[in-house]
Design a protein around this motif. Structure first.
Motif, PDB file in Angstrom:
ATOM      1  N   GLY A  92     -13.988  -1.742  -9.135  1.00 50.74           N
ATOM      2  CA  GLY A  92     -13.736  -0.572  -9.984  1.00 50.74           C
ATOM      3  C   GLY A  92     -13.532   0.751  -9.265  1.00 50.74           C
ATOM      4  O   GLY A  92     -13.540   1.801  -9.900  1.00 50.74           O
ATOM      5  N   TYR A  93     -13.319   0.718  -7.937  1.00 54.40           N
ATOM      6  CA  TYR A  93     -13.117   1.970  -7.193  1.00 54.40           C
ATOM      7  C   TYR A  93     -11.628   2.194  -6.922  1.00 54.40           C
ATOM      8  O   TYR A  93     -10.962   1.307  -6.377  1.00 54.40           O
ATOM      9  CB  TYR A  93     -13.853   1.928  -5.847  1.00 54.40           C
ATOM     10  CG  TYR A  93     -15.343   1.835  -5.997  1.00 54.40           C
ATOM     11  CD1 TYR A  93     -16.120   2.978  -6.135  1.00 54.40           C
ATOM     12  CD2 TYR A  93     -15.985   0.588  -6.011  1.00 54.40           C
ATOM     13  CE1 TYR A  93     -17.495   2.886  -6.290  1.00 54.40           C
ATOM     14  CE2 TYR A  93     -17.356   0.485  -6.168  1.00 54.40           C
ATOM     15  CZ  TYR A  93     -18.103   1.644  -6.308  1.00 54.40           C
ATOM     16  OH  TYR A  93     -19.458   1.555  -6.459  1.00 54.40           O
ATOM     17  N   LEU A  94     -11.120   3.373  -7.276  1.00 57.22           N
ATOM     18  CA  LEU A  94      -9.707   3.676  -7.005  1.00 57.22           C
ATOM     19  C   LEU A  94      -9.628   4.237  -5.584  1.00 57.22           C
ATOM     20  O   LEU A  94      -9.967   5.396  -5.337  1.00 57.22           O
ATOM     21  CB  LEU A  94      -9.165   4.698  -8.008  1.00 57.22           C
ATOM     22  CG  LEU A  94      -7.645   4.887  -7.917  1.00 57.22           C
ATOM     23  CD1 LEU A  94      -6.913   3.683  -8.503  1.00 57.22           C
ATOM     24  CD2 LEU A  94      -7.195   6.145  -8.627  1.00 57.22           C
ATOM     25  N   ILE A  95      -9.202   3.398  -4.666  1.00 49.12           N
ATOM     26  CA  ILE A  95      -9.169   3.793  -3.248  1.00 49.12           C
ATOM     27  C   ILE A  95      -7.900   4.601  -2.939  1.00 49.12           C
ATOM     28  O   ILE A  95      -6.941   4.578  -3.705  1.00 49.12           O
ATOM     29  CB  ILE A  95      -9.238   2.564  -2.311  1.00 49.12           C
ATOM     30  CG1 ILE A  95      -8.395   1.417  -2.862  1.00 49.12           C
ATOM     31  CG2 ILE A  95     -10.655   2.090  -2.146  1.00 49.12           C
ATOM     32  CD1 ILE A  95      -7.102   1.220  -2.351  1.00 49.12           C
ATOM     33  N   GLU A  96      -7.941   5.297  -1.803  1.00 52.79           N
ATOM     34  CA  GLU A  96      -6.757   6.037  -1.347  1.00 52.79           C
ATOM     35  C   GLU A  96      -6.073   5.198  -0.286  1.00 52.79           C
ATOM     36  O   GLU A  96      -6.615   5.019   0.807  1.00 52.79           O
ATOM     37  CB  GLU A  96      -7.177   7.379  -0.741  1.00 52.79           C
ATOM     38  CG  GLU A  96      -7.602   8.382  -1.767  1.00 52.79           C
ATOM     39  CD  GLU A  96      -7.944   9.727  -1.154  1.00 52.79           C
ATOM     40  OE1 GLU A  96      -7.662   9.947   0.032  1.00 52.79           O
ATOM     41  OE2 GLU A  96      -8.515  10.540  -1.877  1.00 52.79           O
ATOM     42  N   PRO A  97      -4.879   4.669  -0.591  1.00 52.32           N
ATOM     43  CA  PRO A  97      -4.226   3.844   0.428  1.00 52.32           C
ATOM     44  C   PRO A  97      -3.819   4.690   1.637  1.00 52.32           C
ATOM     45  O   PRO A  97      -3.520   5.881   1.496  1.00 52.32           O
ATOM     46  CB  PRO A  97      -2.984   3.298  -0.269  1.00 52.32           C
ATOM     47  CG  PRO A  97      -3.032   3.776  -1.651  1.00 52.32           C
ATOM     48  CD  PRO A  97      -4.048   4.836  -1.764  1.00 52.32           C
ATOM     49  N   THR A  98      -3.825   4.075   2.784  1.00 54.97           N
ATOM     50  CA  THR A  98      -3.392   4.784   3.995  1.00 54.97           C
ATOM     51  C   THR A  98      -2.691   3.818   4.934  1.00 54.97           C
ATOM     52  O   THR A  98      -2.900   2.606   4.868  1.00 54.97           O
ATOM     53  CB  THR A  98      -4.570   5.458   4.723  1.00 54.97           C
ATOM     54  OG1 THR A  98      -4.070   6.160   5.846  1.00 54.97           O
ATOM     55  CG2 THR A  98      -5.601   4.456   5.213  1.00 54.97           C
ATOM     56  N   ILE A  99      -1.881   4.384   5.786  1.00 57.77           N
ATOM     57  CA  ILE A  99      -1.169   3.570   6.777  1.00 57.77           C
ATOM     58  C   ILE A  99      -1.587   3.972   8.186  1.00 57.77           C
ATOM     59  O   ILE A  99      -1.218   3.334   9.157  1.00 57.77           O
ATOM     60  CB  ILE A  99       0.358   3.706   6.551  1.00 57.77           C
ATOM     61  CG1 ILE A  99       1.088   2.516   7.128  1.00 57.77           C
ATOM     62  CG2 ILE A  99       0.904   5.010   7.088  1.00 57.77           C
ATOM     63  CD1 ILE A  99       2.487   2.346   6.612  1.00 57.77           C
TER      64      ILE A  99
END
Lengths: 116, 647
Positions: free
Chosen positions: B479-486
């Motif tokens: 249920g956690y909205l993560i911040e995608p990263t590259i």
């Protein structure tokens, strides 16, 4: 001036001259090294560039595509990726402190092809 | 006596005169050496010495080798600067009688095509002191030319500097097309003033300020006998910073290889895949086919059909997600339950509730919604397994009836739709979540009465694959909205300029773990017997997912034959290691025996998911968690219940 004084003077002059000469020699050696620095620096840069180039060629040779093709080859088909639970990590310096018995009980897992 | 006196006087005058001249000379020496010393030194140096720019190395991109636990983390570049050489000539220094012979010999070393031979020969006859003959030569070719020229120039008394080389760093790709669209490349010609490479797009563009280095300065003596690469470095060059990506080269290669195979099998126009770590938002693979070859970038920009394959479609292209969006609809229904529970009201629905799914008429819709086949009653697991449109539209009807359109829209926004995911990819799209009261360019309302029911099944909403994978990651991670990263970190000369782990992040908890666990359970049924995607069922591992097929909008109308078919899933389903979205662009309309219509996500995209996930889990060392195929039993119970309800 007696002979004793002359000997003293000659000795002093000799020691003094020797010191001066050795100092000059040392300076010359330092200068020679200093002259070599840019040349060695250049060689070092060239070696680094050569390393990068060789690394590039090795990477081309060991590209994941190629390793995956090799993994399908019958000669390497027995190699599998290890499960995480099968991998033992040995802390730095730990191996040296192991006793004979512990060494005998420690399983060393070989990395499969493509894992560097 | 008188004569003597006169002579002495004359001598004194001459002596004073000469002395004055000498004094003047000394004064002049003092003026030149001491007062104007710096000025004349600069003049002298300018005449005898010149300053050249010392080239620097542009930063590289490195693979994420830390992903393999218990393995040594080594630097594995995706791209690096390799030293090459440009060949120059000084035509003025080469006598006319030797020009033809020198040109012919050099052409032999360069082994170039006929059309360029004439151009190069002409360069030898130009009135210039410096002409570039050839670019990006290997060191071996340079050494061959140098060794021939040394003897030739000596023999014919030509200044040795009439042919010279300039070193430069060329962007080189050890894995060729791997990660091509994401990295992209730099233009062949650098900025001649700054010596900086000019990026054409991708990560080369977005990280350009870090990748840039600084030219150094080298002083050399002006002399035709002095080689151009001699002299002293007075200001060393500063190399650019290195970017450590979250993408792993091996996972990327697996995704690209399987995607290529899948696109060819489906006879599709193309495809793309995104693999995301649901726990930390690291993008582990970002594949796209047809591939982009950075070394031949000009071919892509000279051909309009190929230009399309340059952009990163996972982040830049939007599409209607279709049925893969049903997992989001289910999530919002659980969120509504939580909201109503907080208010002390009755829940919206129960996942095990026997819901009637025969009536496809919803307010505002001209045509009724239909399922692939008629189902009388379904619960959440069955609806997910059969991909029921009516069930999910009914869920949204309950949501909007009790909590309103705005609450529903707000939850869509909470999942990250309609805004950039802020991954360091240029030209990332926002997507589109319709706004009540706002008009489309064609004059129609973006949000009309039937819009919520369309959104429920993934229509009337535009998303990027990245947004979709991010939303699915929230279901996979509890249920956690993560911040995608590259980008993991940026390092310059041993100094860490950026570290993603230490960077401040805001992570929103949007759902409870109980809700996500229940959704995961229903998604596990999809890949089992009687589900829409049994072709995605992994051997030995549990998995969950959802297939989807959407019609592309061509000239303002939905096209029946041009689809985007997707499969969005995660594995292992009990503790997902990654979220993987596979999208196939325009698979050929054909029937696959034993599988179904090729255009369906469960037919053309699901098998690719299976292959990528299976190989990726093995690579990551994840132990099989479903060797006894326990999820099959779960599925069999569901089939029995379905049969009871729908006899």
């Amino acid at each position: 001036m007696n002979i004793k004084s002359i000997i003293r003077m000659v000795l002093s002059l000799t020691v003094c001259m020797t010191s001066i000469f050795s100092y000059v020699f040392l300076q010359n050696a330092v200068t020679r090294l200093k002259i070599q620095i840019p040349k060695i620096e250049k060689q070092l840069l060239a070696i680094n560039d050569e390393i990068s180039h060789l690394q590039y060629e090795v990477d081309q040779f060991e590209s994941p595509d190629r390793l995956m093709d090799l993994a399908c080859h019958p000669d390497f088909s027995h190699l599998k990726h290890p499960y995480l639970k099968d991998i033992k990590t040995v802390p730095e310096g730990f191996a040296l402190t192991l006793k004979k018995e512990e060494k005998a009980n420690t399983k060393i897992v070989a990395l499969p092809i493509g894992k560097r | 006596m008188k004569t003597d006196h006169t002579d002495r006087k004359r001598l004194a005058i001459i002596a004073i005169f000469l002395l004055s001249l000498y004094v003047l000379l000394i004064i002049q020496f003092y003026r030149i050496q001491i007062i104007q010393g710096t000025k004349w030194t600069q003049y002298a140096l300018a005449q005898h010495q010149t300053t050249l720019k010392e080239s620097f190395r542009r930063g590289s991109f490195y693979s994420n080798t830390s992903i393999k636990k218990g393995h040594p983390e080594e630097d594995q570049p995706f791209v690096l600067d390799i030293m090459k050489f440009h060949l120059f000539i000084d035509p003025e220094s080469i006598p006319k009688k030797h020009k033809a012979e020198a040109a012919k010999k050099i052409l032999q070393f360069l082994a170039i095509e006929n059309e360029n031979k004439e151009r190069i020969t002409k360069e030898f006859y130009r009135k210039s002191r410096s002409r570039k003959i050839s670019t990006w030569l290997e060191k071996s070719v340079k050494e061959q030319i140098q060794s021939w020229w040394k003897d030739y120039a000596k023999q014919n008394k030509i200044p040795s500097n009439a042919i010279f080389f300039q070193k430069d760093y060329q962007r080189s790709y050890p894995f060729k097309t791997l990660l091509g669209q994401v990295l992209q490349t730099v233009q062949e010609e650098k900025d001649q003033t700054t010596m900086q490479a000019i990026p054409i797009g991708g990560l080369e563009l977005s990280f350009n300020k870090y990748l840039k280095g600084k030219s150094g300065k080298r002083q050399i003596l002006r002399s035709p006998l002095n080689p151009i690469d001699s002299g002293k470095v007075i200001d060393p060059p500063v190399d650019g910073a290195d970017i450590y990506l979250t993408i792993n080269h091996y996972l990327q290669a697996i995704a690209e290889a399987e995607l290529k195979k899948g696109v060819i099998n489906a006879e599709a126009k193309g495809g793309w895949a995104i693999m995301l770590d649901p726990k930390n938002g690291h993008i582990l693979a970002l594949a796209q086919y047809p591939f982009f070859n950075p070394e031949k970038y000009k071919d892509y920009f000279n051909n309009p059909e190929m230009t399309e394959h340059v952009k990163i479609k996972s982040a830049c292209d939007v599409f209607e997600p279709g049925s893969i969006f049903k997992m989001i609809t289910a999530s919002i229904a659980f969120m509504a339950n939580e909201e109503l529970e907080r208010k002390g009201e009755d829940p919206l629905f129960s996942p095990d509730e026997k819901m009637r799914t025969t009536n496809g008429f919803f307010p505002g819709r001209v045509l009724p919604l239909k399922d692939g086949r008629l189902h009388k009653f379904l619960n959440l697991d069955m609806a997910m397994q059969k991909s029921s449109n009516i069930y999910f539209a009914e869920l949204v009807k309950r949501i909007t009836d009790r909590l309103g359109d705005n609450w529903y829209r707000e939850k869509l926004l909470q999942f990250g739709f309609g805004r950039k995911a802020n991954v360091q990819i240029p030209s990332e799209s926002f997507g589109l979540v319709p706004t009540p009261g706002k008009l489309h360019p064609n004059g129609k309302l973006e949000w009309s009465k039937p819009t919520p029911y369309s959104i429920a099944i993934g229509h009337n909403i535009l998303v990027t694959s990245l947004q979709m994978a991010r939303a699915a990651a929230a279901i996979a991670n509890g249920g956690y909205l993560i911040e995608p990263t590259i980008c993991r970190k940026i390092v310059q000369g041993g100094k860490v300029l950026y570290d993603h782990r230490k960077n401040k992040k805001i992570i929103y908890k949007i759902m409870s773990k109980n809700s996500t666990d229940r959704i995961l359970k229903s998604l596990r049924c999809v890949t089992k017997y009687r589900g829409t995607s049994p072709l995605a069922d992994l051997d030995g591992y549990s998995q969950g997912g959802k297939s989807g097929t959407s019609e592309k909008v061509i000239n303002g109308k939905y096209s029946k034959n041009q689809n985007i078919s997707s499969f969005l899933g995660f594995a292992p389903s009990y503790n997902p290691r990654f979220v993987l979205l596979i999208s196939i662009d325009e698979p050929k309309v054909k029937w696959i025996k034993g599988a179904g219509k090729n255009t369906l996500g469960g037919v053309c995209a699901a098998p690719i998911f299976k292959e990528v996930a299976q190989r990726a889990l093995a690579y990551l060392g994840v132990e099989p968690d479903d060797l006894a195929n326990e999820t099959k039993d779960e599925s069999q119970m569901l089939i029995n219940l379905y049969n009871d309800w729908n006899q």
